[in-house]
Motif scaffolding. Structure first.
Motif, PDB file in Angstrom:
ATOM      1  N   LEU A 272       0.888  -1.260  -0.064  1.00 27.39           N
ATOM      2  CA  LEU A 272      -0.067   0.072   0.078  1.00 27.39           C
ATOM      3  C   LEU A 272       0.853   1.242  -0.042  1.00 27.39           C
ATOM      4  N   THR A 273       0.495   2.194  -0.750  1.00 27.60           N
ATOM      5  CA  THR A 273       1.363   3.356  -1.024  1.00 27.60           C
ATOM      6  C   THR A 273       0.351   4.630  -0.691  1.00 27.60           C
ATOM      7  N   THR A 274      -0.899   4.482  -0.907  1.00 26.64           N
ATOM      8  CA  THR A 274      -2.124   5.266  -0.592  1.00 26.64           C
ATOM      9  C   THR A 274      -3.098   4.857   0.129  1.00 26.64           C
ATOM     10  N   VAL A 275      -3.496   5.370   1.185  1.00 22.60           N
ATOM     11  CA  VAL A 275      -4.741   5.346   1.873  1.00 22.60           C
ATOM     12  C   VAL A 275      -5.811   6.457   1.966  1.00 22.60           C
ATOM     13  N   LEU A 276      -7.198   6.315   1.723  1.00 25.86           N
ATOM     14  CA  LEU A 276      -7.903   7.553   1.834  1.00 25.86           C
ATOM     15  C   LEU A 276      -9.189   6.872   2.464  1.00 25.86           C
ATOM     16  N   VAL A 277      -9.655   7.061   3.765  1.00 21.87           N
ATOM     17  CA  VAL A 277     -10.452   6.447   4.478  1.00 21.87           C
ATOM     18  C   VAL A 277     -11.478   7.299   4.991  1.00 21.87           C
ATOM     19  N   MET A 278     -12.862   6.934   5.108  1.00 22.19           N
ATOM     20  CA  MET A 278     -13.695   8.018   5.695  1.00 22.19           C
ATOM     21  C   MET A 278     -14.152   7.457   7.004  1.00 22.19           C
ATOM     22  N   VAL A 279     -13.723   8.171   8.328  1.00 22.91           N
ATOM     23  CA  VAL A 279     -14.191   7.711   9.413  1.00 22.91           C
ATOM     24  C   VAL A 279     -15.095   8.656  10.178  1.00 22.91           C
ATOM     25  N   GLN A 280     -15.312   8.487  11.578  1.00 23.56           N
ATOM     26  CA  GLN A 280     -15.790   9.531  12.314  1.00 23.56           C
ATOM     27  C   GLN A 280     -15.083  10.566  12.205  1.00 23.56           C
ATOM     28  N   LEU A 281     -15.584  11.646  12.405  1.00 24.50           N
ATOM     29  CA  LEU A 281     -14.781  12.890  12.337  1.00 24.50           C
ATOM     30  C   LEU A 281     -13.826  12.946  13.518  1.00 24.50           C
TER      31      LEU A 281
ATOM     32  N   VAL B 219       0.048  11.498   7.509  1.00 23.17           N
ATOM     33  CA  VAL B 219      -1.366  11.293   7.687  1.00 23.17           C
ATOM     34  C   VAL B 219      -1.930  12.840   7.812  1.00 23.17           C
ATOM     35  N   GLN B 220      -2.873  12.903   6.776  1.00 24.02           N
ATOM     36  CA  GLN B 220      -3.709  14.564   6.741  1.00 24.02           C
ATOM     37  C   GLN B 220      -5.105  14.074   6.596  1.00 24.02           C
ATOM     38  N   LEU B 221      -5.671  15.267   7.260  1.00 20.33           N
ATOM     39  CA  LEU B 221      -7.317  15.194   7.153  1.00 20.33           C
ATOM     40  C   LEU B 221      -7.371  15.844   6.028  1.00 20.33           C
ATOM     41  N   ALA B 222      -8.179  15.049   5.043  1.00 23.69           N
ATOM     42  CA  ALA B 222      -8.571  15.291   3.746  1.00 23.69           C
ATOM     43  C   ALA B 222      -9.771  16.062   3.453  1.00 23.69           C
ATOM     44  N   GLY B 223     -10.680  15.989   4.444  1.00 22.67           N
ATOM     45  CA  GLY B 223     -12.059  16.675   4.131  1.00 22.67           C
ATOM     46  C   GLY B 223     -12.863  16.396   5.397  1.00 22.67           C
ATOM     47  N   LYS B 224     -13.896  17.030   5.340  1.00 21.03           N
ATOM     48  CA  LYS B 224     -15.143  16.679   6.216  1.00 21.03           C
ATOM     49  C   LYS B 224     -16.575  16.300   5.406  1.00 21.03           C
ATOM     50  N   ILE B 225     -17.305  15.298   5.806  1.00 17.06           N
ATOM     51  CA  ILE B 225     -18.491  14.745   5.122  1.00 17.06           C
ATOM     52  C   ILE B 225     -19.469  15.016   6.223  1.00 17.06           C
ATOM     53  N   GLY B 226     -20.471  15.724   5.795  1.00 21.00           N
ATOM     54  CA  GLY B 226     -21.868  15.978   6.469  1.00 21.00           C
ATOM     55  C   GLY B 226     -22.502  14.839   6.644  1.00 21.00           C
ATOM     56  N   LYS B 227     -23.695  14.841   7.625  1.00 23.89           N
ATOM     57  CA  LYS B 227     -24.406  13.559   7.682  1.00 23.89           C
ATOM     58  C   LYS B 227     -25.431  13.171   6.794  1.00 23.89           C
ATOM     59  N   ASN B 228     -25.855  14.223   6.013  1.00 21.78           N
ATOM     60  CA  ASN B 228     -26.875  14.182   5.200  1.00 21.78           C
ATOM     61  C   ASN B 228     -26.587  13.287   3.716  1.00 21.78           C
ATOM     62  N   VAL B 229     -25.438  12.983   3.782  1.00 26.03           N
ATOM     63  CA  VAL B 229     -25.175  12.172   2.328  1.00 26.03           C
ATOM     64  C   VAL B 229     -25.365  10.648   2.727  1.00 26.03           C
ATOM     65  N   PHE B 230     -25.624  10.332   4.247  1.00 23.64           N
ATOM     66  CA  PHE B 230     -25.818   8.894   4.239  1.00 23.64           C
ATOM     67  C   PHE B 230     -27.063   8.720   4.647  1.00 23.64           C
ATOM     68  N   TRP B 231     -27.202   7.239   4.450  1.00 23.79           N
ATOM     69  CA  TRP B 231     -28.690   6.530   4.612  1.00 23.79           C
ATOM     70  C   TRP B 231     -28.306   5.391   5.675  1.00 23.79           C
TER      71      TRP B 231
ATOM     72  N   VAL C 279      -9.536  10.878   5.801  1.00 20.38           N
ATOM     73  CA  VAL C 279      -8.002  10.636   6.207  1.00 20.38           C
ATOM     74  C   VAL C 279      -7.475  10.268   5.152  1.00 20.38           C
ATOM     75  N   ARG C 280      -6.023  10.854   4.894  1.00 19.68           N
ATOM     76  CA  ARG C 280      -5.314  10.483   3.544  1.00 19.68           C
ATOM     77  C   ARG C 280      -4.004  10.099   4.138  1.00 19.68           C
ATOM     78  N   ILE C 281      -3.668   8.827   4.070  1.00 20.27           N
ATOM     79  CA  ILE C 281      -2.250   8.552   4.437  1.00 20.27           C
ATOM     80  C   ILE C 281      -1.200   8.309   3.109  1.00 20.27           C
ATOM     81  N   ASP C 282      -0.243   9.181   3.080  1.00 18.06           N
ATOM     82  CA  ASP C 282       0.789   8.735   2.162  1.00 18.06           C
ATOM     83  C   ASP C 282       1.944   7.614   2.919  1.00 18.06           C
TER      84      ASP C 282
END
Length: 317
Positions: A159-168, A196-208, A218-221
């Motif tokens: 693995l060289t790149t990681v991009l995961v969405m987790v609890q803020l 490791v960098q915070l790559a953005g925030k995702i709001g609640k309303n795009v989920f069901w 979170v992005r990890i190079d």
């Protein structure tokens, strides 16, 4: 290729009688634009070999396939695993470079080679056909996000790149800098592997269904090339010990790890670290230096000593 809409997600769930549960961390992305923004944030090279954990009903899976990547998805839920291949076939085509592994991500140690098929792979793959993914992109289940992330970083050095969405809150901990209130066990362990960098925030309303909290990307190079298991084990044991009693000075917090308060002080001093400081002040390099000093001294950092368990708030959401 058409990505899944809110209507598609609900229809797919209804088809299999699925009722999302909080216990399984099931919150499905229902907005195609959010999916595309996640794929863009990953910044993957063309035709990357991606492993996705917890694909659910397939929102992100289809986004990755749309971008031209090969996807191996790991799904623990048997009901979802049975449905996903037909969803990929319907929305991405039967020749999509997709493969599904119906298994617990925390127990996965090998992955089958990506095939141009949408059939599930449940058997242990042949060693000669091992998949070495170069990227991990996933909407991780909140209840196991950090353990799964660290397991895959350890298990797949390709693995060289990681991009995961987790609890803020967890995203902020993973990307936290030394000296901050949120810096802890997940921060140091993740940052041992790379940037490791915070790559953005995702709001609640795009989920069901909509979760009660916001999410973060979170992005990890990954830059770590030295993967000696013994070195990692010694270092991570030290990290656990340093944060198990984070209000205490390192002299006190590491006394069990080192063998005594005086031995703890001696090792810290030899590593150029003030014994009166606390774990949150140390960088990854500081922890590595202290672990190396303990090895040279024949101290507790050999990994044989059991460190106190870190607080539950540190390693997982």
């Amino acid at each position: 290729m058409t990505l899944l809409t809110a209507r598609d997600i609900r229809e797919l769930a209804a088809d299999i009688g699925l009722r999302p549960t909080k216990q399984k961390g099931q919150n499905f992305v229902i907005d195609p634009n959010t999916v595309r923004s996640i794929v863009t944030a990953a910044g993957l090279d063309e035709n990357s070999n991606v492993v996705e954990i917890g694909p659910g009903l397939g929102s992100l899976t289809l986004g990755l396939l749309e971008a031209g990547h090969r996807v191996t998805a790991v799904e623990i839920d048997e009901l979802l695993a049975q449905k996903l291949p037909s969803t990929v076939d319907r929305f991405a085509g039967s020749d999509a470079p997709f493969q599904l592994v119906n298994a617990d991500a925390l127990r996965v140690t090998t992955l089958p080679t990506p095939q141009h098929t949408t059939k599930a792979a449940t058997d242990t793959p042949d060693a000669d056909a091992e998949n070495q993914p170069d990227a991990l992109v996933a909407n991780l289940p909140y209840n196991v996000a950090v353990p799964v992330l660290l397991h895959f970083l350890e298990t797949f050095p390709s693995l060289t790149t990681v991009l995961v969405m987790v609890q803020l809150e967890v995203a902020e901990r993973l990307a936290a800098a030394p000296g901050s209130r949120t810096y802890g066990v997940p921060s140091v362990k993740a940052q041992w592997y790379g940037d490791v960098q915070l790559a953005g925030k995702i709001g609640k309303n795009v989920f069901w269904p909509a979760p009660n909290i916001d999410s973060g990307l979170v992005r990890i190079d990954v830059t770590r090339t030295d993967r000696d298991p013994a070195v990692r084990s010694r270092l991570f044991t030290l990290i656990d010990a340093a944060f198990a009693q984070r209000r205490k000075t390192l002299r006190a917090a590491l006394s069990g790890w080192a063998g005594s308060p005086q031995q703890s002080e001696d090792l810290l001093t030899a590593a150029g670290i003030d014994p009166k400081t606390r774990g949150e002040a140390l960088t990854v390099a500081d922890f590595q230096r202290l672990a190396a000093v303990a090895v040279d001294d024949g101290g507790a950092s050999n990994g044989d000593a059991a460190a106190p368990a870190p607080p539950a708030e540190d390693p997982s959401p």
